[in-house]
Design a protein around this motif. Structure first.
Motif, PDB file in Angstrom:
ATOM      1  N   VAL A 121     -92.088  11.832  29.713  1.00  0.00           N
ATOM      2  CA  VAL A 121     -90.835  11.212  29.269  1.00  0.00           C
ATOM      3  C   VAL A 121     -91.071   9.744  28.954  1.00  0.00           C
ATOM      4  N   TYR A 122     -90.388   9.254  27.919  1.00  0.00           N
ATOM      5  CA  TYR A 122     -90.482   7.849  27.541  1.00  0.00           C
ATOM      6  C   TYR A 122     -89.410   7.080  28.299  1.00  0.00           C
ATOM      7  N   GLU A 123     -89.837   6.071  29.028  1.00  0.00           N
ATOM      8  CA  GLU A 123     -88.901   5.329  29.865  1.00  0.00           C
ATOM      9  C   GLU A 123     -89.333   3.872  29.968  1.00  0.00           C
ATOM     10  N   ARG A 124     -88.454   2.972  29.567  1.00  0.00           N
ATOM     11  CA  ARG A 124     -88.683   1.524  29.650  1.00  0.00           C
ATOM     12  C   ARG A 124     -90.000   1.074  29.032  1.00  0.00           C
ATOM     13  N   GLY A 125     -90.303   1.591  27.854  1.00  0.00           N
ATOM     14  CA  GLY A 125     -91.489   1.162  27.128  1.00  0.00           C
ATOM     15  C   GLY A 125     -92.798   1.784  27.581  1.00  0.00           C
ATOM     16  N   ARG A 126     -92.752   2.744  28.496  1.00  0.00           N
ATOM     17  CA  ARG A 126     -93.962   3.416  28.979  1.00  0.00           C
ATOM     18  C   ARG A 126     -93.723   4.916  28.989  1.00  0.00           C
ATOM     19  N   TRP A 127     -94.787   5.667  29.067  1.00  0.00           N
ATOM     20  CA  TRP A 127     -94.730   7.127  29.103  1.00  0.00           C
ATOM     21  C   TRP A 127     -95.003   7.596  30.525  1.00  0.00           C
ATOM     22  N   ALA A 128     -94.044   8.284  31.116  1.00  0.00           N
ATOM     23  CA  ALA A 128     -94.138   8.730  32.507  1.00  0.00           C
ATOM     24  C   ALA A 128     -94.471  10.217  32.575  1.00  0.00           C
ATOM     25  N   VAL A 129     -95.221  10.608  33.603  1.00  0.00           N
ATOM     26  CA  VAL A 129     -95.579  12.001  33.856  1.00  0.00           C
ATOM     27  C   VAL A 129     -94.872  12.444  35.127  1.00  0.00           C
ATOM     28  N   ASP A 130     -94.068  13.501  35.018  1.00  0.00           N
ATOM     29  CA  ASP A 130     -93.394  14.104  36.166  1.00  0.00           C
ATOM     30  C   ASP A 130     -93.956  15.495  36.383  1.00  0.00           C
ATOM     31  N   ILE A 131     -94.028  15.909  37.640  1.00  0.00           N
ATOM     32  CA  ILE A 131     -94.414  17.284  37.960  1.00  0.00           C
ATOM     33  C   ILE A 131     -93.183  17.993  38.501  1.00  0.00           C
ATOM     34  N   ILE A 132     -92.985  19.231  38.079  1.00  0.00           N
ATOM     35  CA  ILE A 132     -91.868  20.052  38.522  1.00  0.00           C
ATOM     36  C   ILE A 132     -92.455  21.279  39.212  1.00  0.00           C
ATOM     37  N   VAL A 133     -92.092  21.474  40.488  1.00  0.00           N
ATOM     38  CA  VAL A 133     -92.601  22.598  41.268  1.00  0.00           C
ATOM     39  C   VAL A 133     -91.419  23.486  41.644  1.00  0.00           C
ATOM     40  N   VAL A 134     -91.546  24.770  41.338  1.00  0.00           N
ATOM     41  CA  VAL A 134     -90.483  25.738  41.610  1.00  0.00           C
ATOM     42  C   VAL A 134     -90.832  26.536  42.855  1.00  0.00           C
ATOM     43  N   PHE A 135     -89.921  26.510  43.822  1.00  0.00           N
ATOM     44  CA  PHE A 135     -90.032  27.320  45.033  1.00  0.00           C
ATOM     45  C   PHE A 135     -88.922  28.364  45.002  1.00  0.00           C
ATOM     46  N   ALA A 136     -88.971  29.338  45.884  1.00  0.00           N
ATOM     47  CA  ALA A 136     -87.956  30.382  45.935  1.00  0.00           C
ATOM     48  C   ALA A 136     -86.571  29.812  46.234  1.00  0.00           C
ATOM     49  N   ASP A 137     -86.514  28.707  46.979  1.00  0.00           N
ATOM     50  CA  ASP A 137     -85.221  28.165  47.382  1.00  0.00           C
ATOM     51  C   ASP A 137     -84.858  26.837  46.713  1.00  0.00           C
ATOM     52  N   GLY A 138     -85.602  26.424  45.711  1.00  0.00           N
ATOM     53  CA  GLY A 138     -85.254  25.179  45.026  1.00  0.00           C
ATOM     54  C   GLY A 138     -86.376  24.644  44.161  1.00  0.00           C
ATOM     55  N   ILE A 139     -86.110  23.507  43.563  1.00  0.00           N
ATOM     56  CA  ILE A 139     -87.042  22.866  42.644  1.00  0.00           C
ATOM     57  C   ILE A 139     -87.273  21.434  43.109  1.00  0.00           C
ATOM     58  N   VAL A 140     -88.534  20.983  42.999  1.00  0.00           N
ATOM     59  CA  VAL A 140     -88.880  19.604  43.327  1.00  0.00           C
ATOM     60  C   VAL A 140     -89.436  18.949  42.075  1.00  0.00           C
ATOM     61  N   ARG A 141     -88.928  17.757  41.757  1.00  0.00           N
ATOM     62  CA  ARG A 141     -89.442  16.992  40.619  1.00  0.00           C
ATOM     63  C   ARG A 141     -89.869  15.624  41.130  1.00  0.00           C
ATOM     64  N   LYS A 142     -91.130  15.256  40.868  1.00  0.00           N
ATOM     65  CA  LYS A 142     -91.677  13.995  41.350  1.00  0.00           C
ATOM     66  C   LYS A 142     -92.361  13.256  40.200  1.00  0.00           C
ATOM     67  N   ARG A 143     -92.194  11.949  40.189  1.00  0.00           N
ATOM     68  CA  ARG A 143     -92.897  11.097  39.224  1.00  0.00           C
ATOM     69  C   ARG A 143     -94.318  10.900  39.723  1.00  0.00           C
ATOM     70  N   ILE A 144     -95.297  11.183  38.862  1.00  0.00           N
ATOM     71  CA  ILE A 144     -96.696  11.049  39.239  1.00  0.00           C
ATOM     72  C   ILE A 144     -97.228   9.672  38.856  1.00  0.00           C
ATOM     73  N   ASP A 145     -97.058   9.298  37.590  1.00  0.00           N
ATOM     74  CA  ASP A 145     -97.612   8.037  37.114  1.00  0.00           C
ATOM     75  C   ASP A 145     -96.968   7.699  35.784  1.00  0.00           C
ATOM     76  N   ASN A 146     -97.277   6.499  35.261  1.00  0.00           N
ATOM     77  CA  ASN A 146     -96.847   6.168  33.907  1.00  0.00           C
ATOM     78  C   ASN A 146     -98.013   5.541  33.164  1.00  0.00           C
ATOM     79  N   HIS A 147     -97.968   5.658  31.835  1.00  0.00           N
ATOM     80  CA  HIS A 147     -99.084   5.253  30.981  1.00  0.00           C
ATOM     81  C   HIS A 147     -98.567   4.457  29.789  1.00  0.00           C
ATOM     82  N   PRO A 148     -99.431   3.628  29.202  1.00  0.00           N
ATOM     83  CA  PRO A 148     -98.998   2.811  28.066  1.00  0.00           C
ATOM     84  C   PRO A 148     -98.837   3.598  26.763  1.00  0.00           C
TER      85      PRO A 148
END
Length: 82
Positions: free
Chosen positions: A29-56
């Protein structure tokens, strides 16, 4: 892109042992002039989304996202669906 308020946090099972992930995906995703990488993990009872890093640049972020996804998929037990 899904709104962060739509994603419910994953909760650990109280009976001991953690639950295994069913699916993993990464998004760039493009956010505040940088490109961010998020990981989305699906479990049986929900979803977790975490920001991993951002790049130029978008190219670096997409490369990072592919590498993160491939490494995370190795940890999913059983055959991958697709």
């Amino acid at each position: 892109m899904a709104d962060r308020s739509d994603i419910e946090p994953h909760t650990e099972d109280n009976e001991g042992g953690s639950e295994h992930a069913l699916a993993i995906d990464t998004v760039v995703v493009y956010e505040r002039g940088r490109w961010a990488v998020d990981i989305i993990v699906v479990f049986a009872d929900g979803i977790v989304r975490k920001r991993i890093d951002n790049h130029p640049t978008q190219a670096r972020a997409e490369l990072s996202a592919r590498m993160i996804k491939r490494a995370a998929e190795r940890d999913i037990r059983g055959p991958l669906n697709g």
